[in-house]
Scaffold this motif. Structure first.
Motif, PDB file in Angstrom:
ATOM      1  N   ASP A 189      53.366  51.342  18.339  1.00 40.05           N
ATOM      2  CA  ASP A 189      52.423  51.445  17.231  1.00 40.05           C
ATOM      3  C   ASP A 189      51.061  51.773  17.824  1.00 40.05           C
ATOM      4  N   PHE A 190      50.477  52.899  17.422  1.00 43.37           N
ATOM      5  CA  PHE A 190      49.172  53.282  17.959  1.00 43.37           C
ATOM      6  C   PHE A 190      48.458  54.185  16.961  1.00 43.37           C
ATOM      7  N   THR A 191      47.148  54.285  17.146  1.00 42.27           N
ATOM      8  CA  THR A 191      46.335  55.196  16.363  1.00 42.27           C
ATOM      9  C   THR A 191      45.841  56.271  17.306  1.00 42.27           C
ATOM     10  N   GLY A 192      46.130  57.498  16.976  1.00 42.57           N
ATOM     11  CA  GLY A 192      45.726  58.584  17.849  1.00 42.57           C
ATOM     12  C   GLY A 192      46.007  59.921  17.221  1.00 42.57           C
ATOM     13  N   GLU A 193      45.974  60.941  18.079  1.00 43.99           N
ATOM     14  CA  GLU A 193      46.193  62.294  17.581  1.00 43.99           C
ATOM     15  C   GLU A 193      47.169  63.036  18.475  1.00 43.99           C
TER      16      GLU A 193
END
Length: 91
Positions: A5-9
């Motif tokens: 689970d991560f926030t990125g691009e």
């Protein structure tokens, strides 16, 4: 293996209509590599720098496959750390 689970691009992916290899950069400037076998099976790992991720691809396949190379070269176009790790600069 637990879900990541991560926030990125997304910064790189292999070519084709269904890319099997994707590379992400997180907000904390970590790198995530994903290798997809099919719609339900994928393997992903996170790394502190591009060299470690590139070496992970190499360890999975015993070489850098053309698909992995596509994704890495795409990432090098969108991320300076990947560009520095993948391209050799000669003055």
């Amino acid at each position: 293996m637990a879900n990541l689970d991560f926030t990125g691009e997304l910064i790189g992916q292999s070519s084709g209509p269904n890319p099997r290899i994707k590379i992400y950069r997180t907000k904390a400037l970590k790198f995530v590599g994903e290798v997809r076998a099919d719609q339900k099976m994928a393997q992903a790992q996170h790394f502190d720098n591009p060299v470690l991720l590139i070496n992970w691809f190499r360890s999975l396949f015993n070489v850098i496959t053309s698909e992995a190379q596509d994704a890495i070269e795409d990432a090098a176009k969108h991320d300076d750390a990947f560009k520095a790790a993948w391209n050799e600069h000669v003055d």
